[in-house]
Every structure is written in structure tokens, then in C-alpha cells.
Design an enzyme around this catalytic site. Sequence first.
Site, PDB file in Angstrom:
ATOM      1  N   HIS A   1      -8.237  -1.016   6.169  1.00  0.00           N
ATOM      2  CA  HIS A   1      -8.444  -2.273   6.902  1.00  0.00           C
ATOM      3  C   HIS A   1      -9.025  -3.316   5.939  1.00  0.00           C
ATOM      4  O   HIS A   1      -9.932  -3.010   5.165  1.00  0.00           O
ATOM      5  CB  HIS A   1      -9.396  -2.033   8.083  1.00  0.00           C
TER       6      HIS A   1
ATOM      7  N   ASP B   1     -10.116   0.403  14.744  1.00  0.00           N
ATOM      8  CA  ASP B   1     -10.860   0.181  13.490  1.00  0.00           C
ATOM      9  C   ASP B   1     -12.299   0.709  13.543  1.00  0.00           C
ATOM     10  O   ASP B   1     -13.218   0.083  13.004  1.00  0.00           O
ATOM     11  CB  ASP B   1     -10.864  -1.324  13.126  1.00  0.00           C
TER      12      ASP B   1
ATOM     13  N   ASN C   1       0.843  -1.218   0.000  1.00  0.00           N
ATOM     14  CA  ASN C   1       0.000   0.000   0.000  1.00  0.00           C
ATOM     15  C   ASN C   1       0.870   1.257   0.000  1.00  0.00           C
ATOM     16  O   ASN C   1       0.527   2.251  -0.638  1.00  0.00           O
ATOM     17  CB  ASN C   1      -0.942   0.021   1.215  1.00  0.00           C
TER      18      ASN C   1
END
Length: 192
Positions: free
Chosen positions: A113, A149, A22
Site C-alpha cells: 500500500h 488495509d 510491482n
Amino acid sequence: MVLLTGNKKIKTAVFISGTGSNLNNLIKFSKKKTSPISIDLIVSSNPKSEGLKFAKIFSIEKKIFNIKKNADEKRLLKTLKDKEINFICLAGFMKILSKNFIKNFKGKILNIHPSLLPKYKGLDTHKRVLENKEKFTGCTVHFVSSKLDSGKIIIQKKVMIKKDDTPKKIAKKVLVEEHKLYPKAILKIFNP
Ligand code: GAR
């Protein structure tokens, strides 16, 4: 979000702990004319992160911060302030940031996530998704809040699960979508 000043890109740090695919993808995105961010610092919680190689490849400064103690986090905050970093992207960063740290960058930290939050927070998402016989999973980009999260969701992408899928196969499919989703999320928050 009022971070854009003139034609200057927003100075951004990417936090990693592992492979850094990423990170690589965000660096490539940041070099596009349309990108609102530039990547000026790579922070790794792990001195052995594979992703640290991208610091050398793209000549970006890197720092290792283990963030075990308050003092480590204070040092990290100071480094970010000194480098005038105004935005943070967590990309496979496996440490939990303190409330104080998040307060210092309120509304300016994003995370990716590998699940359709609020489902499957935490670790081993793909394994749990398979155990629960889900028909699809996906990925989410969200603002970081002090709860794991749990911050406001910016964008999500669904990924279908096939009968012969394994956690590894799902991770691979989801990662392909993550690489499209993170830049989209950044464009969305800066050009709503
Ligand atoms: C990605 O799948 C990312 O969503 C996940 O770690 C992987 C990192 O891959 N993040 C989390 O699980 C955070 N809770 P990368 O190092 O190749 O970008």
C-alpha cells in the site's frame, strides 16, 4: 510461516489491476536463487490491465477475474487450488477480497500500500498526504485481513515530501521504494 518444503519455491499468484510495475519487479525477484517464491499465475481484475503484458513476456499463465459476485470468487478459489497456489501477493489490486476468500488463504496473502499505514488507508493517498501537509509518507507491506488495509504490518519505508511535490511526483518516488520493499518483506517472512 511453514510453507517451505525442501528446495521447492512456494507457488505464488500475483493479483493486479493496472500497470503491474510491482508485478514485473516481483517476477524478476522470484527468478533469483534467494527468492522463496516462484510466480506461477497472474490474476487481473481488469482485462485491459497494462500489467498483463508481463504474462506474455515471462510466459506466466494469466487469468481475468472481475470478482463481482460470489460465484466469480469461488471460480477463482478453485483455479488457485487446481494450480496448487499457496501464496498470494496483491500488487496494485483494486478489488476487495471477501472474508471467505481470505479465510481460504489465512496468513498467506500480502498487500503493498502506498502510505505509512495505518495512515491513509484506501484511495488517493498521495493527494490526501499533500492536503494534510505531511512532511513524509511512504509505503507498507502487510498481511491481508478482512478489514481494508488493516492486517499486520511486515515492513515500511519512509519517503520525504518536498515543497514542489505533486501526487504524481510522490507516486513515482514511492513506487521506487515499493519495488525494494516487497521483496524485502517476502524474504523477511520466510527467513525471519
Ligand atoms: C502501487 O503504488 C501500489 O502500492 C498501489 O497501486 C500501485 C500499483 O502500481 N496499491 C494500492 O493503492 C492498493 N490499495 P503497479 O501496478 O505499477 O504495481
